[in-house]
Write an enzyme that holds these catalytic residues in place. Structure first.
Site, mmCIF file in Angstrom:
data_model
loop_
_atom_site.group_PDB
_atom_site.id
_atom_site.type_symbol
_atom_site.label_atom_id
_atom_site.label_comp_id
_atom_site.label_asym_id
_atom_site.label_seq_id
_atom_site.Cartn_x
_atom_site.Cartn_y
_atom_site.Cartn_z
ATOM 1 N N TRP A 1 0.818 -1.218 0.000
ATOM 2 C CA TRP A 1 0.000 0.000 0.000
ATOM 3 C C TRP A 1 0.848 1.263 0.000
ATOM 4 O O TRP A 1 0.345 2.358 0.192
ATOM 5 C CB TRP A 1 -0.927 -0.003 1.213
ATOM 6 C CG TRP A 1 -0.209 -0.229 2.527
ATOM 7 C CD1 TRP A 1 0.626 0.639 3.171
ATOM 8 C CD2 TRP A 1 -0.271 -1.404 3.327
ATOM 9 N NE1 TRP A 1 1.102 0.086 4.327
ATOM 10 C CE2 TRP A 1 0.558 -1.182 4.451
ATOM 11 C CE3 TRP A 1 -0.948 -2.616 3.219
ATOM 12 C CZ2 TRP A 1 0.735 -2.131 5.457
ATOM 13 C CZ3 TRP A 1 -0.768 -3.553 4.220
ATOM 14 C CH2 TRP A 1 0.059 -3.310 5.315
ATOM 15 N N SER A 2 2.148 1.128 -0.252
ATOM 16 C CA SER A 2 3.079 2.248 -0.107
ATOM 17 C C SER A 2 2.745 3.435 -1.004
ATOM 18 O O SER A 2 2.687 3.319 -2.235
ATOM 19 C CB SER A 2 4.499 1.770 -0.412
ATOM 20 O OG SER A 2 5.386 2.858 -0.536
ATOM 21 N N ASN A 3 2.561 4.590 -0.377
ATOM 22 C CA ASN A 3 2.388 5.844 -1.097
ATOM 23 C C ASN A 3 3.665 6.190 -1.859
ATOM 24 O O ASN A 3 3.641 6.634 -3.010
ATOM 25 C CB ASN A 3 2.047 6.939 -0.068
ATOM 26 C CG ASN A 3 1.448 8.181 -0.676
ATOM 27 O OD1 ASN A 3 0.728 8.123 -1.657
ATOM 28 N ND2 ASN A 3 1.744 9.318 -0.070
ATOM 29 N N CYS B 1 5.991 4.168 -3.038
ATOM 30 C CA CYS B 1 6.220 3.327 -4.218
ATOM 31 C C CYS B 1 5.355 3.765 -5.391
ATOM 32 O O CYS B 1 5.820 3.825 -6.537
ATOM 33 C CB CYS B 1 5.960 1.866 -3.870
ATOM 34 S SG CYS B 1 7.229 1.116 -2.816
ATOM 35 N N ASN C 1 -3.336 -0.657 -4.990
ATOM 36 C CA ASN C 1 -2.140 0.162 -5.143
ATOM 37 C C ASN C 1 -1.152 -0.479 -6.108
ATOM 38 O O ASN C 1 -0.545 0.203 -6.943
ATOM 39 C CB ASN C 1 -1.486 0.401 -3.782
ATOM 40 C CG ASN C 1 -0.549 1.590 -3.796
ATOM 41 O OD1 ASN C 1 -0.906 2.681 -4.240
ATOM 42 N ND2 ASN C 1 0.669 1.390 -3.317
#
Length: 434
Positions: A100-102, A104, A132
């Site tokens: 869910w990394s913003n 990335c 995501n």
């Protein structure tokens, strides 16, 4: 496309970072890839303020309204991280994080904007239907997923992916998890100057900025930037309050301290290390696990202002702001909430995935051990809710937090432990609810 002159003249985003009113040295001119097209909005939260009794004047910094791929605060880091990479001749970027990394997702988007090849390494275990990851792939990046959630495995996969790209003749630049080294956090220093200008144009100086703090880069940058802005204006610095959303406060604080030292060295200032304020009470069950407080905070903002926040980072930061208002800590003050973005996490499956367990109101806590991908924990549920004694453990098996739930609500005294088993913090949830 916004003309370059508009970017250059945008108030706050690219203003001079020294002032004839101060004795501060000019700040360094680091390589920068222009990804923002001006300041993100600063907006009042009048209905949320009213819903909380009008005790504080609340504002919100809308980092979620940047120009790329749902944006978020990490775009500021990437301006300098990718600026350095392009300056060094890189054509391939490798970075990593959770699914869910913003960071990335925005690396993939920025790579598309700049014509860079992007390789994204995410922790396992593989999850079907990740919104995501689908966005990251739609932006042209290649996703490599580790088999487990072990950090060592993810780091080894980053090394392998970078080596393979290098052996194929690519010029590779590896960006750390979250983009939160001093180079990336420099973008947050300038964000603090930006918001100081915006507030001044509205006729006020914020008393506090409250933000979610995961890897510590945004918090460190805002602390140093607030010190610079205060020096330029001849005022006391705005208090920066980080709300721990990924690691317990004792683990987060050293990272913030180290980054503040590095950023202050870049700015040729004395490090304002005594300005580190961290709220560790909103972490709940750990990284990526929504808490009752974060769920309530997200709902309150949505119903009063029509603004959504993600459940991983921003909702827990918002819970910290609301808790501070309700406690009276911000009475009569002006506070800005820092919306970190990350909205695609609204469509991720988060938190514990728990098999059916006996509906026993007094369960034995060590009967079952579960692994969420963020933290190991053991306990039971009652009618689908956490109930009874729970323990949350670090990946090395040491106890991190322990306490009791009653039908999904934390009750009684919860204790946080260091790796030696010593209690470093106690939070009395019964007193909070009284």
């Amino acid at each position: 496309m916004v003309p370059a002159s508009v970017v250059q003249d945008a108030p706050g985003y690219d203003r001079p970072v020294s002032s004839p009113r101060s004795n501060l040295p000019p700040l360094p001119d680091l390589p920068r890839a222009r990804l923002l097209d001006g300041p993100t909005p600063l907006q009042p939260l009048e209905r949320l303020s009213d819903a909380l009794g009008g005790r504080a004047e609340l504002w919100i910094k809308r980092e979620d309204l940047g120009p790329l791929a749902f944006s978020g605060n990490k775009l500021r880091n990437l301006e300098f991280l990718l600026g350095a990479a392009v300056s060094d001749g890189a054509d391939t970027i490798v970075t990593s994080g959770r699914r869910w990394s913003n960071h990335c997702r925005l690396t993939a988007a920025a790579g598309a904007r700049l014509g860079l090849r992007v390789e994204i390494v995410v922790s396992g275990p593989p999850a079907a239907g990740s919104a995501n990851l689908a966005l990251i792939e739609s932006l042209g990046a290649t996703v490599h997923q580790a088999a487990t959630d072990a950090r060592s495995e993810r780091e080894a996969l980053v090394t392998r992916v970078a080596a393979e790209a290098g052996s194929a003749g690519r010029s590779v630049h590896v960006i750390p998890v979250g983009g939160s080294d001093a180079t990336g956090a420099w973008g947050q220093v300038l964000a603090a100057l930006e918001v100081a200008d915006q507030a001044a144009s509205r006729g006020f100086r914020p008393d506090a900025i409250v933000l979610p703090s995961a890897t510590g880069g945004t918090q460190a940058g805002l602390v140093v930037g607030a010190a610079i802005a205060a020096g330029q204006a001849g005022t006391a610095p705005t208090r920066i309050i980080g709300v721990a959303v990924a690691h317990p406060e004792p683990e987060l604080r050293p990272h913030v301290t180290e980054l503040i030292d590095e950023l202050a060295t870049l700015a040729r200032l004395d490090a304002p290390a005594d300005s580190i304020a961290i709220d560790g009470a909103q972490l709940g069950g750990g990284y990526g696990i929504p808490s009752p407080g974060s769920t309530e905070a997200a709902s309150l903002l949505a119903r009063t202002e029509g603004i959504l926040v993600d459940p991983v980072y921003t909702a827990k930061g918002l819970a910290g702001l609301i808790s501070a208002v309700r406690s009276g800590a911000l009475d009569g003050r002006r506070a800005i909430f820092w919306h970190g973005g990350g909205l695609p996490a609204l469509f991720e499956t988060l938190g514990p995935t728990i098999e059916a367990m006996p509906a026993d109101p007094e369960p034995t806590p060590d009967v079952a051990l579960y692994d969420t991908g963020a933290v190991r924990y053991r306990g039971y549920q009652l009618a689908g809710q956490m109930h009874g004694e729970w323990e949350f453990l670090r990946k090395d098996g040491t106890l991190m937090r322990a306490g009791r739930f009653e039908r999904g609500t934390q009750v009684g005294v919860w204790r946080t432990f260091d790796r030696h088993g010593d209690v470093v913090k106690e939070t009395d949830f019964s007193r909070k609810q009284a």
